[in-house]
Design a protein around this motif. Structure first.
Motif, mmCIF file in Angstrom:
data_model
loop_
_atom_site.group_PDB
_atom_site.id
_atom_site.type_symbol
_atom_site.label_atom_id
_atom_site.label_comp_id
_atom_site.label_asym_id
_atom_site.label_seq_id
_atom_site.Cartn_x
_atom_site.Cartn_y
_atom_site.Cartn_z
ATOM 1 N N VAL B 37 -40.804 -13.043 6.817
ATOM 2 C CA VAL B 37 -39.557 -13.468 7.450
ATOM 3 C C VAL B 37 -38.459 -13.702 6.407
ATOM 4 O O VAL B 37 -37.275 -13.636 6.723
ATOM 5 N N PHE B 38 -38.849 -13.960 5.164
ATOM 6 C CA PHE B 38 -37.847 -14.096 4.093
ATOM 7 C C PHE B 38 -37.798 -12.859 3.203
ATOM 8 O O PHE B 38 -37.155 -12.874 2.165
ATOM 9 N N ARG B 39 -38.587 -11.821 3.580
ATOM 10 C CA ARG B 39 -38.581 -10.535 2.857
ATOM 11 C C ARG B 39 -39.176 -10.639 1.447
ATOM 12 O O ARG B 39 -38.894 -9.813 0.589
ATOM 13 N N ILE B 40 -40.005 -11.666 1.229
ATOM 14 C CA ILE B 40 -40.578 -11.813 -0.113
ATOM 15 C C ILE B 40 -41.586 -10.693 -0.396
ATOM 16 O O ILE B 40 -41.775 -10.289 -1.535
ATOM 17 N N THR B 41 -42.237 -10.196 0.657
ATOM 18 C CA THR B 41 -43.245 -9.150 0.447
ATOM 19 C C THR B 41 -42.698 -7.772 0.826
ATOM 20 O O THR B 41 -43.467 -6.836 1.070
ATOM 21 N N ASP B 42 -41.378 -7.669 0.827
ATOM 22 C CA ASP B 42 -40.714 -6.424 1.251
ATOM 23 C C ASP B 42 -41.246 -5.212 0.481
ATOM 24 O O ASP B 42 -41.291 -5.214 -0.757
#
Lengths: 381, 325
Positions: B37-42
């Motif tokens: 949801v925070f795109r850390i694992t984008d």
């Protein structure tokens, strides 16, 4: 009860099919899906295993009564469920037990004296899980079912399912009881295992009692039927029938190893003893129930079958009895010899890499202890 | 040297760790195709596959519990808890299993597990999305707890936490994910993980923060500096173990200490620091150790969260009060 809109509710009273290969009277019966041919050696082996783990259990209970153990969780009555499940394992399979799987531990080669150390209070877990492919006892109810599922997910990632190589394909077993079936972790384990088709067998020993609470408090339907709702098969087996338990577990393990996913095995049995040595079942259950289940004894039926078919003689039975005596004697002796842990040793076990602040706390405590020995020396000097 | 946000630094650190060690797995809710949801694992699932970047069922105890099993099989799972307030369903697994397996097994079972938790407030979120639960984990022997405060640390610390054979609660200041930007030297050698660090030298007062409050402390130091007061700022970085040597060294010079965190004051990390600094630096102290933190109330509705969170003025007020004794 049939609701006019939603239809009939399932009821616990529904009489589920119980897979059985050996009746309480020692009659060999056959089953369409789960039948196996057992060799005489296998049958004698089951008898020996069950007799020895019953002795192990009785001896440990006696050690508790003599104050040598703080507590013991008895397996009495569940020998067939545990030996059947334990002997069906392949060497590479991995087992996650509760705190009552002494019979499975036996099958995995864990020395019974190692089991005593937990209950004597000299350690929290005293065997190497990777040496025996048998995790440590888990006391928080149901927590280990998630570990088993995760381990099985690891097995999948290692490519150790569905290769067809019988020495490589690996199944994982999660043991738990009827009480644990109400835990969130167990239900989450079902969800994860189903979602990833993980190679895990959920082996539930339904011994009818979660301390004082009867099975009916945990479930309105036979437990094995819950599996269907999670999307994998479930089966109820006579947990006092070592042949049926072995056959059903072996089939479930093979399904897992072949990459066909999880199976729920409900071993229908009875806790003949107390929950643990601190419990008093006379406060909550009727002795008639216990008497009823005595007639279904897991060992007696195998002995009857072996004798009737001429597969054992008095000499064999005496040998096993002797072996049980020797085991009991060794447990009594070696229980006394278990070394106490040292109070300063606990600081070394918390972390793989001990932090400086914990080392400082340890040093401070050691200095405190040393201050007493200095005093003692001064007094004696 | 690349300029990147804290979120991007974490993403790069995770990517680097996954490249370096094939046993590193990322798992959690929405970490795959969505990238978290925070795109850390984008982008990680696209590059490493869904066997290594695992979208899980929506069950936090299940996520952590299965990660324990994966660790026992030899993997190094990095678990994402979507928001701080959602870690509690996994609390039993973390406290009774993750933290205790090494001890229970006499070191035979290692749990090299990283539990990433976006923590802290300031993003205008609904309830359970802005909490600071670190003290619960610092209070649990067997866990290690770290908090990053800037992109360079985020990049290095996540890799070091993954390399640790001990379980690490990895706290990420969510309100800085996309606002904190800095140069990150991805080729630089990583400094020690388990050490706190002086991030601004000073002589009059010591300010200690971690995670999101480090920038608050730095802002306070800048303002105080204009008023002629020299403030030393220390970023704790590691909460368990606590590395208080730099704090004590500082307090011996300044004689005054203010600890700043978003977590509730009572029995928070600040209370522990106050106790230990008092034990070690009693004769150097010119003032009691003061704490600025969240109040002992549940986290408030977002419209008033700025009043609840320690801000520049409350920190400066505490600094002033250290001169009033």
């Amino acid at each position: 009860m049939t609701d006019p809109v939603f239809g009939p509710a399932p009821a616990a009273a529904d009489d589920p099919e119980l897979v059985q290969l050996l009746t309480p009277e020692g009659e060999r019966v056959h089953h369409a899906e789960f039948d196996l041919d057992f060799s005489a050696d296998q049958l004698r082996g089951f008898y020996r295993d069950m007799t020895l783990v019953r002795r192990l259990d009785i001896e440990a209970t006696a050690l508790q009564r003599h104050g040598e153990l703080g507590l013991w969780a008895q397996l009495l009555g569940q020998e067939a469920a545990q030996i059947g499940a334990g002997r069906a394992l392949a060497p590479q399979d991995f087992v996650f037990p509760t705190y009552r799987e002494h019979g499975v531990a036996w099958c995995r080669g864990v020395d019974p004296v190692r089991l005593l150390s937990l209950f004597r209070g000299v350690g929290h877990g005293d065997w190497d899980p990777n040496e025996h492919n048998f995790a440590l006892y888990t006391i928080v109810i149901g927590a280990q079912t998630l570990h088993a599922t995760g381990y099985a997910m690891g097995v999948q990632r290692d490519g150790a399912v569905g290769t067809g190589d019988p020495t490589r394909d690996t199944a994982v077993v999660a043991h738990f009881g009827d009480g644990a079936s109400s835990q969130g972790d167990v239900n989450e384990a079902f969800v994860f295992a189903a979602s990833y088709n993980a190679p895990v067998v959920f082996f539930c020993q339904n011994n009818q009692w979660a301390i004082s609470e009867p099975f009916e408090r945990q479930s309105r339907i036979p437990l094995y039927r819950r599996a269907h709702g999670f999307g994998f098969p479930g089966v109820r087996v006579d947990g006092n029938d070592v042949l049926a338990t072995y056959a059903v577990t072996q089939a479930a393990l093979q399904r897992a190893r072949d990459g066909q996913g999880p199976t729920f095995v409900e071993a229908y049995t009875y806790r003949m003893g107390a929950h643990t040595t601190t419990d008093d079942p006379t406060r909550y259950r009727l002795s008639e129930d216990v008497e009823h289940w005595k007639l279904k004894d897991p060992i007696a039926r195998v002995e009857v079958y072996l004798r009737r078919n001429g597969l054992v003689d008095d000499e064999f039975l005496a040998e096993v009895a002797n072996e049980a005596d020797e085991l009991g004697e060794r447990m009594r002796r070696e229980c006394h010899e278990l070394p106490d842990p040292t109070p300063t040793g606990i600081f070394d076990l918390v972390y793989a890499e001990k932090p400086a602040e914990l080392a400082a706390q340890q040093a401070s405590y050691e200095a405190y202890l040393a201050s007493f020995s200095d005093e003692a020396e001064e007094v004696s000097a | 040297m690349t300029t990147m946000t804290l979120a991007k630094a974490l993403n790069s650190g995770l990517r680097r760790a996954m490249e370096d060690d094939g046993n590193v797995l990322v798992m959690g809710e929405d970490v795959g195709r969505l990238g978290g949801v925070f795109r850390i694992t984008d982008g990680l699932q696209k590059d490493f596959g869904d066997d290594r970047v695992i979208d899980t069922p929506l069950a936090e105890s299940g996520i952590v519990g299965t990660a324990v099993g994966l660790a026992m099989r030899g993997y190094r799972p990095v678990v994402e808890i979507q928001f701080d307030g959602f870690v509690y369903p996994a609390y039993d697994q973390i406290v009774c299993q993750v933290a205790k397996l090494h001890f229970r097994s006499k070191g035979r079972v290692k749990v090299p597990l990283v539990i990433r938790i976006p923590f802290g407030g300031g993003i205008g979120a609904v309830e359970h999305h802005s909490e600071s639960p670190e003290a619960q984990f610092v209070h649990t022997p067997g866990l290690k707890v770290v908090a990053c405060s800037n992109p360079a640390d985020a990049y290095g610390m996540i890799q070091q936490a993954i390399a640790s054979d001990d379980p690490v609660i990895f706290l990420e200041p969510k309100r800085l994910y996309h606002s904190a930007k800095a140069d990150v030297d991805e080729s630089a050698e990583l400094g020690p993980l388990w050490e706190s660090r002086v991030v601004r030298p000073g002589t009059d007062v010591t300010l200690v923060g971690y995670g999101p409050t480090v920038s608050t402390c730095l802002d306070a130091a800048a303002v105080a500096g204009e008023e002629g007061r020299s403030i030393e700022v220390i970023d704790l970085r590691t909460l368990s173990p606590l590395d208080l040597a730099p704090v004590q060294e500082s307090v011996r010079r300044t004689g005054r200490l203010v600890v700043v965190h978003e977590a509730h004051l009572t029995l928070g990390v600040g209370a522990e620091i106050a106790a230990r600094v008092t034990e070690e630096c009693f004769h150097s102290l010119e003032s009691p150790v003061l704490r600025v933190g969240g109040f002992d109330t549940p986290y408030p509705p977002a419209r008033i969260e700025e009043a609840y969170l320690p801000d520049l003025d409350r920190v400066l007020d505490a600094v002033d009060r250290t001169f009033g004794f």
